[in-house]
Design a protein around this motif. Structure first.
Motif, PDB file in Angstrom:
ATOM      1  N   PHE A 166       0.803  -1.215   0.000  1.00 16.37           N
ATOM      2  CA  PHE A 166       0.000   0.000   0.000  1.00 16.37           C
ATOM      3  C   PHE A 166       0.841   1.274   0.000  1.00 16.37           C
ATOM      4  O   PHE A 166       0.415   2.294  -0.525  1.00 16.37           O
ATOM      5  N   SER A 167       2.001   1.243   0.613  1.00 15.38           N
ATOM      6  CA  SER A 167       2.800   2.461   0.659  1.00 15.38           C
ATOM      7  C   SER A 167       4.240   2.122   0.984  1.00 15.38           C
ATOM      8  O   SER A 167       4.570   1.000   1.356  1.00 15.38           O
ATOM      9  N   THR A 168       5.090   3.112   0.873  1.00 16.82           N
ATOM     10  CA  THR A 168       6.478   2.985   1.242  1.00 16.82           C
ATOM     11  C   THR A 168       6.729   3.844   2.465  1.00 16.82           C
ATOM     12  O   THR A 168       6.422   5.035   2.471  1.00 16.82           O
ATOM     13  N   SER A 169       7.282   3.245   3.508  1.00 16.87           N
ATOM     14  CA  SER A 169       7.503   3.984   4.740  1.00 16.87           C
ATOM     15  C   SER A 169       8.683   4.923   4.577  1.00 16.87           C
ATOM     16  O   SER A 169       9.701   4.582   3.966  1.00 16.87           O
ATOM     17  N   LEU A 170       8.550   6.124   5.144  1.00 16.87           N
ATOM     18  CA  LEU A 170       9.633   7.100   5.179  1.00 16.87           C
ATOM     19  C   LEU A 170      10.129   7.308   6.599  1.00 16.87           C
ATOM     20  O   LEU A 170      10.906   8.218   6.869  1.00 16.87           O
ATOM     21  N   LEU A 171       9.655   6.449   7.504  1.00 16.04           N
ATOM     22  CA  LEU A 171      10.082   6.545   8.889  1.00 16.04           C
ATOM     23  C   LEU A 171      11.489   5.986   9.061  1.00 16.04           C
ATOM     24  O   LEU A 171      11.922   5.100   8.319  1.00 16.04           O
ATOM     25  N   LYS A 172      12.178   6.482  10.061  1.00 14.46           N
ATOM     26  CA  LYS A 172      13.515   5.979  10.352  1.00 14.46           C
ATOM     27  C   LYS A 172      13.772   6.019  11.849  1.00 14.46           C
ATOM     28  O   LYS A 172      13.151   6.777  12.598  1.00 14.46           O
ATOM     29  N   ILE A 173      14.673   5.162  12.280  1.00 16.22           N
ATOM     30  CA  ILE A 173      15.160   5.156  13.662  1.00 16.22           C
ATOM     31  C   ILE A 173      16.666   5.347  13.588  1.00 16.22           C
ATOM     32  O   ILE A 173      17.407   4.408  13.280  1.00 16.22           O
ATOM     33  N   ASN A 197      13.370   2.471   8.321  1.00 16.11           N
ATOM     34  CA  ASN A 197      14.805   2.421   8.042  1.00 16.11           C
ATOM     35  C   ASN A 197      15.573   2.486   9.359  1.00 16.11           C
ATOM     36  O   ASN A 197      15.669   3.535   9.986  1.00 16.11           O
ATOM     37  N   ILE A 198      16.132   1.342   9.754  1.00 17.28           N
ATOM     38  CA  ILE A 198      16.880   1.262  11.004  1.00 17.28           C
ATOM     39  C   ILE A 198      18.381   1.260  10.740  1.00 17.28           C
ATOM     40  O   ILE A 198      19.162   1.819  11.502  1.00 17.28           O
ATOM     41  N   SER A 199      18.793   0.618   9.632  1.00 16.30           N
ATOM     42  CA  SER A 199      20.201   0.622   9.210  1.00 16.30           C
ATOM     43  C   SER A 199      21.142   0.226  10.350  1.00 16.30           C
ATOM     44  O   SER A 199      22.107   0.932  10.651  1.00 16.30           O
ATOM     45  N   ALA A 200      20.847  -0.902  10.965  1.00 11.05           N
ATOM     46  CA  ALA A 200      21.690  -1.369  12.073  1.00 11.05           C
ATOM     47  C   ALA A 200      22.254  -2.745  11.744  1.00 11.05           C
ATOM     48  O   ALA A 200      21.665  -3.510  10.983  1.00 11.05           O
ATOM     49  N   GLN A 201      23.404  -3.043  12.322  1.00 10.21           N
ATOM     50  CA  GLN A 201      24.009  -4.344  12.145  1.00 10.21           C
ATOM     51  C   GLN A 201      23.437  -5.337  13.152  1.00 10.21           C
ATOM     52  O   GLN A 201      22.817  -4.947  14.149  1.00 10.21           O
ATOM     53  N   GLY A 202      23.678  -6.614  12.900  1.00 12.13           N
ATOM     54  CA  GLY A 202      23.044  -7.665  13.672  1.00 12.13           C
ATOM     55  C   GLY A 202      23.252  -7.550  15.167  1.00 12.13           C
ATOM     56  O   GLY A 202      22.300  -7.661  15.949  1.00 12.13           O
TER      57      GLY A 202
END
Length: 1009
Positions: A166-173, A197-202
Motif C-alpha cells: 500500500f505504501s512505502t515507509s519514510l520513517l527511520k530510527i 529504516n533502522i540501518s543497524a548491524q546484527g
C-alpha cells in the motif's frame, strides 16, 4: 400474604435483568468533557467525508452518547479508552495541539491506513501514558520516530510498520537509535517496524531488543535495512513465536538458534541474502507452522524426514538452492496448506504420499528437475492452484486428474514432456480459470467438450504441442476466455476469424505456426457487434494472403505479428493509426510500395520488423521511441535519414537494401545502440569513429559496402568495450589494423563468461517481454544466420579488403574469439605466436595474404574439432572421413600465402606416425580387425556431431543429427521446446551457436557445432 415458591422463582430473574440494565445505562454514558474532545478532534482532522465510515457519523445532536459512536470504546465510568480510526482517509490536521493528546485515559489507539502526507509523528503521543496498544502503520508518517514513544511504558503492542503493498515507509530510527527507543518498553509483546529504516548491524539491533523486551512474542522487522549476521543474543527472547525479517541484508548463514525457540510458529526470512546450509533442526520445531526462506539464491539444503502430525502449514522455499528428493514423509504434514518449492533444484518423482495432504490449497513445484508422472491429488479437494511447469514430467494426463478438484482455479503443466491426448474432463472443472499445457508432447485430436457455458475459464494455452485436426468449436463457446494460445501445433483446415467474435472478452490470440488456412474476418455476417478488446494478435505462418481488415477497429491493439505469410498487398494506411501499437512484425511477406512519411503517427511503436519484403523508395522517418527496427532485405534506395539520431534505438538493421550516402553523424546520439547492421548496401563512408561513444555496441556489420580508409580509431578512449561481432568484410579498407582498437574490445577477452544467455533486451519495463536479435555472419562463403545471438559468440571478419602490414599480436588477447577471418588482404610477415592463445577459436582463415615463415606450432594444438557445416562438406565434393574434412579446413585456412610453410596434421610427423601404425596392421589380421572396430566406434560418435553420415565396417550406419527421425530425437525435441520460450532465461547446455540458412524460406535448418 405469603408468596408461593413459584412466584419467587419468577421474580428473581426479573430483578436481575433490571439491575443489569441499570448498570449498562450508567456505564454507556460518556462524560461531557470526553465528548467535547472527540468533537474537537473531528473538526480539526482533514478527511474525505464521502469515504469515511466513522468520523462522518460522530454527531452529538443525534447521538449524545459518544460511547456508541463508531470506533469509540468507553470505560465503565464513561472515559474514552479505545479509539479506532483506521482507514478513515485522514490526510492531515493532527498537530501538536490536537485534542487527541488530551484523552488521558486512552488505552487503545489505531490510526492505521490513513495518509498524513509524510508529516512527523507528533511527540505528544508520549502524553498518552496509559496506552497499551498503538497502531500507526501505513499512516503516511515520515522522518525520525520521536523519543517520546519510549515514555509509553505500558505498551504491549507497538505497530509503526508500512504495508509494502500500500505504501512505502519514510520513517527511520536513527537518532535516537533503536536501543534508546525501546529501553523502557519492558511490557512490549508485539513489535512491528516493517519498512522503517533502522540501518543497524546484527549485534546492535539484536542486543537492543533482547536486553529491553524480555516478553516479546512477535518480532516483525522486514525491510528495515538490517545487515550482517543475526546475533546470538536473540536467544534471550524465549517467548518469541512470530519472527518476520524478510528483505534485509544479512548475507550470512541461517543460525541454528532458531531451533531453540520452543514457541516458534512463524519464521519469515525471504530475500535476506542468506547462504550456506540451512539447519535441518529448524524443520523439526514442533510448533512451527510457517517457514518462508524464498528468494535466497545461495541458501541450500534438503528436506528431512517429517514426523507424523507436524504443525507445518506453509512451506515456502522458492528461489533457493534446496535440492534432493521430496521425502515420502511429507505426507505426514496433514495440516500443510501451501507449498511453494519453485525455482529450486529438487529432483526425483513427486511422492504419491502428497495425495494425503487433504488441507492443501496451493502447490507450486515449477522450475525444478522432477520426473515421473503427475499425481492425481484426488484427496486434496481444497486445491486451488497446481503449478508443475518447467520440470521433466512424463506420462499421460488421464480423466482422473482433476476429477475430484472442484475448487481448482489454475492448472499449469507447461514445459514438461507429457504426452497422449488432452482429456476433455479438464474443461469441465467448475472453478478452473487457467489451463496451461504448452510445450509438451500432447498429440492427437482435441475433442469437443461440454459444459462450456458454465465454464469459468479465462486462459487456455495449448501452444507448442503436437495437436492436430481442426480447432474444436467448443473453444469459441468459452465466453469468459481472455487468452487463447494455440500456436506451434499441427492444427489444420479452414478457420474463419468470425469465430473469435463470440469471445467478447478476448484480449490475446495466438494461432501462429499451424497448418490452418485463415479466412478473412467478416463482421457483417453476425448479429454480434465487433469485438474491440484485443491487445495481442499473433497469426504468423497462417497462410494469410492479406492483412485482416477487422484489425482496423482494434483500437487497443498493442502487439501484432503477421510474419511468414503470403501477404502481397501494400501496408494499409490505417495500420499506422493504431495509437497503442508498440510491436509490429510483418516480416517474411511480399509487402510492396513505399513507407515515406507513414510512421510519423506511431509514437508508441517500440518494435518494428519489416525485413524480407519488397518495400522500396526512401526510408521513412522513424518512430521516435523505437528500440528495435529491422528493415533488412528490402529495396530501400535512399540515404539513411539524419533524423535517426533522435532515438533510443537498441537495434538498427538495414542490411540487404540499396542504401547510399554516408552514415548520419546524428546516429552517435543513439547511446543505447547494441546492434548496428548496414551490410550489403552502397554506403560510401569512412570507418565510423564518430560512433565511439556508444559504449553498449555489441554487433557492428558494415559488410559489402564502399567503406574506405583505416580500420579503428585513434586516441586513448576505449572504443566499444562490449563489441562481440565485427564484420567489415568486402569493403575498401586500407592500412593496418589499429592495435589500440583491438585492445579496447574487452568483451572478446573474457575467457569465462559469467552467464550463458542470448542477446536480447526488454521491450516493456513492467512486462517480461524480450526480443531476440538476428544477425548473419559468413563462414567460408556461406551465410549463417544467428537466429539467437549467444552473448558468448564472438567473431571478427575483415576479409576482402586492402589491409596490409603485419597481423597485430594483440589479436591473441581476444581469448574468447570463436571466428577470425583475415583472408584476401595483403598482410605480411609471420603469423603471430600469440594466435595460439585463441584456444576457443572454431574458425580461422588467413588465406590469400602475403604471409611468410612457419605456421606457429601452437595453432596445431587446439583441443577441439572445428565445426564443419554439412553444406560445406557437400560443397567440397563430400568427405568420406573426418580426416579429409579437417585437412581441407586447415589447408584452406592458409592457402594463398606463397611464403608460408609448416604442416598441420600432415608432413613428416604424420607420415612417420602412420608408418608405425599401418605397417604392422598390414600383416596382423586380428590386430587389423580390432583397429577397424575401434575406429568405427570413435567415428560413429564424432561424425553425427558435426553433420556427417558414416557407415562402419560392419554395415551399421549412423546419420547426422538433423536427419534422425522425430521419434528417435527426444532430446532434440526438448531443445525445440526450449527454443519456443520467449520470456525465459536459457536453461541447459546449448546444442549450437547458429543456424545455417542457404536461402530464404528454407524450412530444413541445420543446427551444427
Amino acid at each position: 400474604m405469603r408468596i408461593s415458591l413459584f412466584s419467587w422463582l419468577f421474580f428473581i430473574p426479573i430483578c436481575s435483568l433490571l439491575l443489569n440494565f441499570g448498570i449498562f445505562v450508567v456505564s454507556g454514558q460518556c462524560i461531557d468533557d470526553q465528548r467535547t474532545l472527540l468533537i474537537e478532534l473531528k473538526n480539526s482532522l482533514n478527511f474525505n467525508s464521502t469515504k469515511s465510515t466513522k468520523l462522518v457519523r460522530w454527531d452529538k445532536t443525534q447521538t449524545p452518547n459518544c460511547c456508541s459512536w463508531a470506533g469509540v470504546n468507553c470505560s465503565d465510568v464513561g472515559n474514552i479508552i479505545g479509539l479506532n480510526l483506521n482507514n478513515e482517509t485522514i490526510w492531515g490536521g493532527l498537530n501538536h495541539s490536537s485534542s487527541l493528546f488530551r484523552l488521558q485515559y486512552l488505552q487503545n489507539l489505531n490510526l492505521a491506513y490513513n495518509n498524513f502526507n509524510s508529516s512527523r509523528i507528533p511527540p505528544e503521543f508520549g502524553n498518552l501514558t496509559n496506552l497499551i496498544y498503538l497502531n500507526l502503520s501505513t499512516a503516511g508518517f515520515a522522518e525520525q520516530i520521536p523519543i517520546e514513544i519510549s515514555r509509553l511504558t505500558r505498551l504491549v503492542t507497538l505497530d509503526l510498520s508500512a504495508n509494502y503493498y500500500f505504501s512505502t515507509s519514510l520513517l527511520k530510527i536513527e537518532n535516537p537509535n533503536l536501543a534508546t527507543l525501546v529501553q523502557n518498553l519492558s511490557e512490549l509483546e508485539e513489535l512491528y517496524l516493517d519498512g522503517v529504516n533502522i540501518s543497524a548491524q546484527g549485534n546492535e539491533w539484536c542486543q537492543a531488543i533482547s536486553s529491553s523486551l524480555p516478553n516479546l512474542r512477535v518480532l516483525s522487522m522486514s525491510d528495515c535495512n538490517l545487515s550482517r549476521p543475526l546475533d546470538s543474543s536473540l536467544q534471550n527472547l524465549p517467548f518469541l513465536s512470530i519472527i518476520r525479517l524478510d528483505n534485509n541484508k544479512f548475507f550470512a548463514p541461517v543460525p541454528e538458534l532458531f531451533a531453540n525457540f520452543t514457541n516458534l510458529t512463524s519464521l519469515h526470512l525471504s530475500s535476506c541474502g542468506l547462504n550456506g546450509s540451512f539447519p535441518e533442526k529448524i524443520f523439526q520445531v514442533q510448533t512451527l507452522q510457517t517457514l518462508d526462506l524464498s528468494n535466497n539464491g545461495l541458501l541450500y539444503g534438503s528436506l528431512p524426514e517429517f514426523h507424523p502430525n507436524g504443525s507445518l502449514r506453509s512451506l515456502l522455499l522458492s528461489g533457493t538452492k534446496f535440492s534432493g528428493a521430496l521425502p515420502d514423509s511429507i505426507g505426514n504434514l496433514k495440516m500443510l496448506s501451501k507449498i511453494d518449492l519453485s525455482f529450486c533444484n529438487f529432483s526425483g518423482s513427486i511422492p504419491s504420499s502428497m495425495e494425503n495432504l487433504t488441507q492443501l490449497v496451493y502447490l507450486d513445484l515449477s522450475s525444478n528437475n522432477f520426473n515421473g508422472s503427475v499425481p492425481p491429488f484426488s484427496m486434496a479437494k481444497n486445491l486451488t492452484q497446481i503449478n508443475l511447469s518447467r520440470n521433466y514430467l512424463t506420462g499421460q494426463i488421464t480423466s482422473t486428474h482433476g476429477k475430484d478438484l472442484p475448487n481448482l482455479v489454475n492448472l499449469d503443466l507447461s514445459f514438461n514432456s507429457l504426452n497422449g491426448s488432452i482429456p476433455v474432463s479438464l474443461f469441465s472443472l467448475p472453478s478452473l480459470q487457467k489451463l496451461q499445457l504448452s510445450n509438451n508432447r500432447f498429440s492427437g485430436l482435441l475433442n469437443e467438450f461440454s459444459n462450456v457455458f458454465s465454464s469459468a475459464m479465462d486462459t487456455l494455452d495449448l501452444s507448442s504441442n503436437k495437436l492436430e485436426g481442426s480447432i474444436p468449436t467448443s473453444v469459441f463457446e468459452l465466453r469468459g476466455l481472455k487468452i487463447l494460445l494455440l500456436s506451434s501445433n499441427n492444427f489444420s483446415g479452414s478457420f474463419q476469424l468470425n469465430k473469435i467474435q463470440q469471445l467478447r472478452n478476448l484480449s490475446n490470440l495466438d494461432l501462429s505456426y499451424n497448418s490452418l488456412l485463415i479466412d478473412e474476418y467478416n463482421g457483417t455476417n453476425s448479429s454480434l457487434p465487433p469485438i474491440s478488446q484485443i491487445t495481442t494478435i499473433k497469426l504468423a505462418s497462417c497462410n494469410l494472403s492479406k492483412i485482416p481488415n477487422f484489425l482496423r477497429n482494434q483500437s487497443r491493439l498493442n502487439y501484432l505479428d503477421l510474419s511468414n505469410n503470403q501477404i502481397q498487398e501494400a501496408i494499409p494506411g490505417w495500420i499506422w493509426k493504431l495509437r497503442n501499437l508498440f510491436y509490429l512484425n510483418l516480416s517474411y511477406n511480399h509487402l510492396g510500395m513505399t513507407l515515406e512519411g507513414a510512421l510519423l503517427n506511431l509514437s508508441s511503436l517500440t518494435v518494428l520488423d519489416l525485413h524480407s519484403n519488397q518495400l522500396e523508395g526512401g526510408l521513412p522517418v522513424l518512430p521516435p521511441f523505437a528500440t528495435y527496427l529491422d528493415f533488412s532485405d528490402n529495396k530501400f534506395n535512399s540515404t539513411i535519414p539524419a533524423s535517426i539520431g533522435n532515438c533510443g534505438l537498441q537495434t538498427l538493421n538495414l542490411n540487404g537494401n540499396l542504401l547510399e550516402g554516408v552514415v548520419p553523424r546524428s546516429l552517435a546520439n543513439c547511446t543505447n545502440l547494441e546492434v548496428f547492421d548496414i551490410g550489403n548496401n552502397h554506403i560510401k563512408d569512412a570507418f565510423p569513429c564518430y560512433l565511439s561513444n556508444i559504449s553498449r555496441l555489441r554487433v557492428l556489420v558494415l559488410r559489402s559496402n564502399k567503406f574506405h580508409g583505416a580500420i579503428g580509431c585513434k586516441g586513448p578512449n576505449a572504443t566499444w568495450p562490449m563489441l562481440q561481432i565485427v564484420d567489415l568484410a568486402s569493403n575498401s579498407f586500407t592500412g593496418q589494423l589499429r592495435r589500440e582498437s583491438l585492445s579496447a574490445w574487452k568483451a572478446m577477452m573474457d575467457e569465462t563468461p559469467s552467464k550463458l544467455s542470448y542477446l536480447k533486451f526488454d521491450i516493456l519495463q513492467l512486462n517480461p517481454f524480450y526480443y531476440h536479435d538476428v544477425i548473419t555472419v559468413t563462414f567460408k562463403g556461406l551465410d549463417i544466420e544467428l537466429v539467437k545471438i549467444l552473448t558468448i559468440f564472438t567473431s571478427i571478419d575483415v576479409s576482402n579488403n586492402n589491409l596490409d602490414g603485419p597481423i597485430p599480436k594483440e589479436l591473441g588477447e581476444l581469448k574468447s574469439l570463436l571466428v577470425l577471418n583475415l583472408s584476401h588482404n595483403a598482410f605480411i610477415g609471420h603469423i603471430p605466436q600469440s594466435l595460439g592463445n585463441l584456444t576457443m577459436l572454431e574458425s580461422l582463415d588467413l588465406s590469400s595474404n602475403k604471409l611468410t615463415g612457419e605456421i606457429p606450432v601452437q595453432l596445431g594444438r587446439w583441443s577441439y574439432f572445428p565445426f564443419i557445416p554439412k553444406p560445406f562438406v557437400q560443397s567440397i565434393g563430400g568427405a568420406d572421413s573426418i580426416i579429409q574434412a579437417i585437412f581441407y579446413i586447415f589447408k584452406s585456412s592458409y592457402e594463398g600465402n606463397k611464403g608460408l610453410c609448416g604442416f598441420i596434421l600432415t608432413g613428416l610427423g604424420f607420415g612417420v606416425g602412420a608408418a608405425v601404425v599401418v605397417a604392422p596392421l598390414m600383416f596382423w589380421e586380428k590386430g587389423r580387425k580390432w583397429h577397424d572396430d575401434s575406429i568405427d566406434k570413435v567415428l560413429l560418435v564424432i561424425l553425427p556431431m558435426i553433420g556427417l553420415s558414416y557407415t562402419g565396417c560392419n554395415n551399421f550406419k549412423v546419420e547426422a543429427e538433423e536427419d534422425i527421425e522425430d521419434e528417435n530425437t527426444d532430446d532434440c525435441e526438448d531443445d525445440d521446446d526450449d527454443d519456443e520460450m520467449e520470456d525465459e532465461e536459457f536453461r541447459g547446455r546449448p546444442d549450437s551457436f547458429s543456424e545455417f540458412t542457404p536461402e530464404r524460406g528454407d524450412e530444413n535448418r541445420t543446427w551444427f557445432r
